[in-house]
Design a protein around this motif. Sequence first.
Motif, mmCIF file in Angstrom:
data_model
loop_
_atom_site.group_PDB
_atom_site.id
_atom_site.type_symbol
_atom_site.label_atom_id
_atom_site.label_comp_id
_atom_site.label_asym_id
_atom_site.label_seq_id
_atom_site.Cartn_x
_atom_site.Cartn_y
_atom_site.Cartn_z
ATOM 1 N N SER A 7 0.847 -1.188 0.000
ATOM 2 C CA SER A 7 0.000 0.000 0.000
ATOM 3 C C SER A 7 0.881 1.236 0.000
ATOM 4 C CB SER A 7 -0.928 0.007 1.220
ATOM 5 O OG SER A 7 -0.185 -0.005 2.420
ATOM 6 N N GLY A 8 0.553 2.184 -0.900
ATOM 7 C CA GLY A 8 1.291 3.436 -0.993
ATOM 8 C C GLY A 8 0.408 4.599 -0.594
ATOM 9 N N SER A 9 0.993 5.580 0.087
ATOM 10 C CA SER A 9 0.194 6.632 0.712
ATOM 11 C C SER A 9 0.741 8.017 0.397
ATOM 12 C CB SER A 9 0.159 6.425 2.232
ATOM 13 O OG SER A 9 -0.426 7.516 2.891
ATOM 14 N N ARG A 10 -0.104 9.009 0.709
ATOM 15 C CA ARG A 10 0.326 10.399 0.601
ATOM 16 C C ARG A 10 1.358 10.729 1.675
ATOM 17 N NH1 ARG A 10 -4.089 15.215 0.064
ATOM 18 N NH2 ARG A 10 -3.909 14.711 -2.158
ATOM 19 N N ASP A 11 1.487 9.894 2.684
ATOM 20 C CA ASP A 11 2.504 10.135 3.722
ATOM 21 C C ASP A 11 3.899 9.695 3.272
ATOM 22 O OD1 ASP A 11 2.516 7.378 3.881
ATOM 23 O OD2 ASP A 11 1.538 7.273 5.831
ATOM 24 N N ARG A 45 2.324 -5.752 3.584
ATOM 25 C CA ARG A 45 1.391 -6.371 4.518
ATOM 26 C C ARG A 45 1.184 -7.839 4.152
ATOM 27 N NH1 ARG A 45 -1.415 -1.864 6.819
ATOM 28 N NH2 ARG A 45 -1.167 0.048 5.587
ATOM 29 N N ASP A 46 1.102 -8.670 5.157
ATOM 30 C CA ASP A 46 0.751 -10.083 5.015
ATOM 31 C C ASP A 46 -0.547 -10.293 5.787
ATOM 32 O OD1 ASP A 46 0.478 -12.837 4.938
ATOM 33 O OD2 ASP A 46 2.629 -13.205 5.213
ATOM 34 N N VAL A 50 4.421 -5.870 7.762
ATOM 35 C CA VAL A 50 5.639 -6.599 8.122
ATOM 36 C C VAL A 50 6.893 -5.784 7.836
ATOM 37 C CG1 VAL A 50 4.575 -8.848 7.815
ATOM 38 C CG2 VAL A 50 5.638 -7.730 5.858
ATOM 39 N N SER A 51 6.809 -4.778 6.950
ATOM 40 C CA SER A 51 7.963 -3.927 6.671
ATOM 41 C C SER A 51 7.485 -2.623 6.055
ATOM 42 C CB SER A 51 8.963 -4.619 5.725
ATOM 43 O OG SER A 51 8.367 -4.870 4.466
ATOM 44 N N TRP A 70 12.007 -2.353 -5.969
ATOM 45 C CA TRP A 70 12.411 -2.981 -4.720
ATOM 46 C C TRP A 70 12.388 -4.495 -4.869
ATOM 47 C CZ3 TRP A 70 12.687 0.969 -0.844
ATOM 48 C CH2 TRP A 70 12.051 2.169 -1.179
ATOM 49 N N ASN A 71 13.407 -5.159 -4.342
ATOM 50 C CA ASN A 71 13.372 -6.614 -4.257
ATOM 51 C C ASN A 71 12.411 -7.051 -3.165
ATOM 52 O OD1 ASN A 71 15.117 -7.349 -6.349
ATOM 53 N ND2 ASN A 71 16.926 -7.006 -5.065
ATOM 54 N N GLN A 72 11.932 -8.261 -3.269
ATOM 55 C CA GLN A 72 10.870 -8.746 -2.392
ATOM 56 C C GLN A 72 11.231 -8.635 -0.909
ATOM 57 O OE1 GLN A 72 9.983 -12.893 -2.885
ATOM 58 N NE2 GLN A 72 7.988 -12.742 -1.906
ATOM 59 N N ASN A 73 12.439 -9.004 -0.544
ATOM 60 C CA ASN A 73 12.816 -9.052 0.873
ATOM 61 C C ASN A 73 13.805 -7.956 1.257
ATOM 62 O OD1 ASN A 73 11.249 -11.426 1.319
ATOM 63 N ND2 ASN A 73 12.897 -12.645 0.398
ATOM 64 N N SER A 74 13.781 -6.848 0.507
ATOM 65 C CA SER A 74 14.729 -5.768 0.784
ATOM 66 C C SER A 74 13.978 -4.476 1.066
ATOM 67 C CB SER A 74 15.679 -5.582 -0.398
ATOM 68 O OG SER A 74 16.524 -4.459 -0.189
ATOM 69 N N THR A 75 14.544 -3.644 1.926
ATOM 70 C CA THR A 75 13.962 -2.335 2.213
ATOM 71 C C THR A 75 14.744 -1.215 1.535
ATOM 72 O OG1 THR A 75 15.267 -2.218 4.247
ATOM 73 C CG2 THR A 75 13.006 -3.086 4.415
ATOM 74 N N HIS A 76 15.680 -1.587 0.663
ATOM 75 C CA HIS A 76 16.447 -0.607 -0.092
ATOM 76 C C HIS A 76 16.214 -0.855 -1.580
ATOM 77 C CE1 HIS A 76 18.584 0.754 3.509
ATOM 78 N NE2 HIS A 76 18.732 -0.529 3.831
ATOM 79 N N PRO A 77 15.911 0.174 -2.348
ATOM 80 C CA PRO A 77 15.603 -0.033 -3.770
ATOM 81 C C PRO A 77 16.822 -0.478 -4.556
ATOM 82 C CG PRO A 77 15.696 2.308 -3.262
ATOM 83 C CD PRO A 77 15.801 1.591 -1.956
ATOM 84 N N MET A 78 16.610 -1.394 -5.466
ATOM 85 C CA MET A 78 17.684 -1.846 -6.350
ATOM 86 C C MET A 78 17.819 -0.944 -7.564
ATOM 87 S SD MET A 78 15.998 -5.041 -8.455
ATOM 88 C CE MET A 78 17.240 -4.829 -9.703
#
Length: 466
Positions: free
Chosen positions: A256-260, A266-267, A275-276, A309-317
Motif C-alpha cells: 500500500s502506498g500513501s500520501r505520507d 502487509r501479510d 511486516v515492513s 524494490w526486491n521482495q525481501n529488501s527495504t532498499h531499492p535496487m
Amino acid sequence: MDHPTVQRLPSESSELNLTPTRSDEELARLRNTERLVNPNHGRAPSRILSDRFIPSRTGSNFALFHLSPERPEDSVYSRRLRRALFPPATPENGSDSMNPPNRNIFRYQTVTRRPLHSVSLPESYDDDAEVNHFPLNASRKIPKSPYKILDAPGLQDDFHLNLVDWSKHNVLAVGLGNCVYLWNANSDGVTKLCDLGIHDTVCSVGWSRHGTRLAVGTNNGKVQIWDASCCKKVRTMKGHRLRVGALAWSSTLLSSGSRDKSIFQRDIRAQHDYVSELCGHNSEVCGLKWSYDNRQLASGGNDNRLFVWNQNSTHPMLRSSEHTAAVKAIAWSPHVHGLLASGGGTADECIRFWSTTTNSHSSLSCIDTGSSVCNLVWSKNVNELVSTHGYLQNEIIVWRYPAMSKLATLKGHTDEVLYLAISPDGQTIVTGAANEILRFWNVFPPSISQSRATEIVEPFGRTTIR
C-alpha cells in the motif's frame, strides 16, 4: 592484265577448324543423341540464353498424369479462400453519442454493435459450409468505438488515485465516492460491496491474484480487506497517516502506498498490520505494481521518481529521476523478464522502458507521447501495450513493442483518462475519466489457446448491448 596467283598456306585459312576429324558413322550417332536430348535442336537459337528451366503450360501434357489444366481461381478452394480473405464490406454500426445524463450506477450510455474483424481459412472444400473465424494479429482492425459505455457517478477527478480494477473472475471493482461497487461482466449485475460513511472516501481498489479478496484504500489512511464472494469485511489494517492511493498484490503480500510518502508491505495472514516499511519517496506514492514472478515491486511517486524494490529488501535496487513529472503509470512486461514500462505526467509526457536484470539505472528507451501518461497496461496475449492520456489529447493509444509504433488511437473521452483496467482474458480494457464515464474497448486479440477454439463465443458470456 593477268593477276598474280596467290597461294594460301594452311595456317592462313579464313576459318579455323579445331574439331578433331570424326568418322561419318560417329557423327550420325552424335546427331541422333542430340535430337533425343534437345527437341529444339536445329532451330534458331534464342537471343536470351539461361541455365534455368522454366516450364511452359502450353507444352505440358496434363493428360499423361490425369490432371486438369483448370485455372487456380476457378477451383472451389480458391473461391473459398478469396471469399475468406476479402469478405464483403459491411458498414460499422453504432456511434459514440450519449443519452441525456442520469445518476444511475453503471447505466448503459450508448448502443454500439461490436464488429468482428477476423479472417479465416476454409476448413473444407464445401462451398456452403460455415467458416470458423480465426483472427490474424498482423492485419487485425481495432474498433475505434467502445462497445459499452456505463455511467459511474462519483468517480473522482484525481490523477493520483486508482479506483478501477478487474478481477480474475471477471468482476470489475469501482470506487465511487465513499462506496465500492462490483460489476459482474458475466451477468451485468451490480453489487454494492461497502459504504465507508460520510467521513471517508475510497482512494484505491485492488484485487488479489486469486480474485477473491478486494483491498480498499481509504482517505483516512486505512486498508480494508473484503471477501467479495459474500460481501464481508475480513479485516482493517492501519499504519498510514494519510490517504492510501495505490495498492498492489503479490502472491503473499499486499503493498500500500500513501500520501505520507511510505509504502507498507502487509501479510494478511500475519497478526500485525504490516511486516515492513519502504521509505524513499519524497512525495505521495501514486503507482505500485508487482512483477509477474512476485520478486520485484515498482513504485512511482509525485516526486517524479521511480523505484524498484526486491521482495525481501527495504532498499531499492533501482532509483530513477529521469521523469520530470509524477509517475503513476507502471506496467511489467509478461513477455520479457525484468522489462518495466513507466509513464510521466503533464510536464513529462514520456514512456520509458527499463531492464531490472542489468545494473544500469538508465532507461532503455524513451517515447515522447505528446500528452500526460496516466496509465499503462501490457497485453498478455501479444507484445503490445496500451497507454491512457490526459491533457491535451485525452486519448488511448495501442502500441506495438519494441518498435513502439501506433496500432490505434482511440478517442471518446472528453476529460483525462485517469483509470484503466484489463479483463482477465486479456482482450478488453475499461477506461474511466473525470466526467464519470466508463468505456469498454476491444483492443487486443485472443490468446493462442483461445483462437484455436472450435467455436467463437463472447468471452465470459458477455453480450453486446443493443
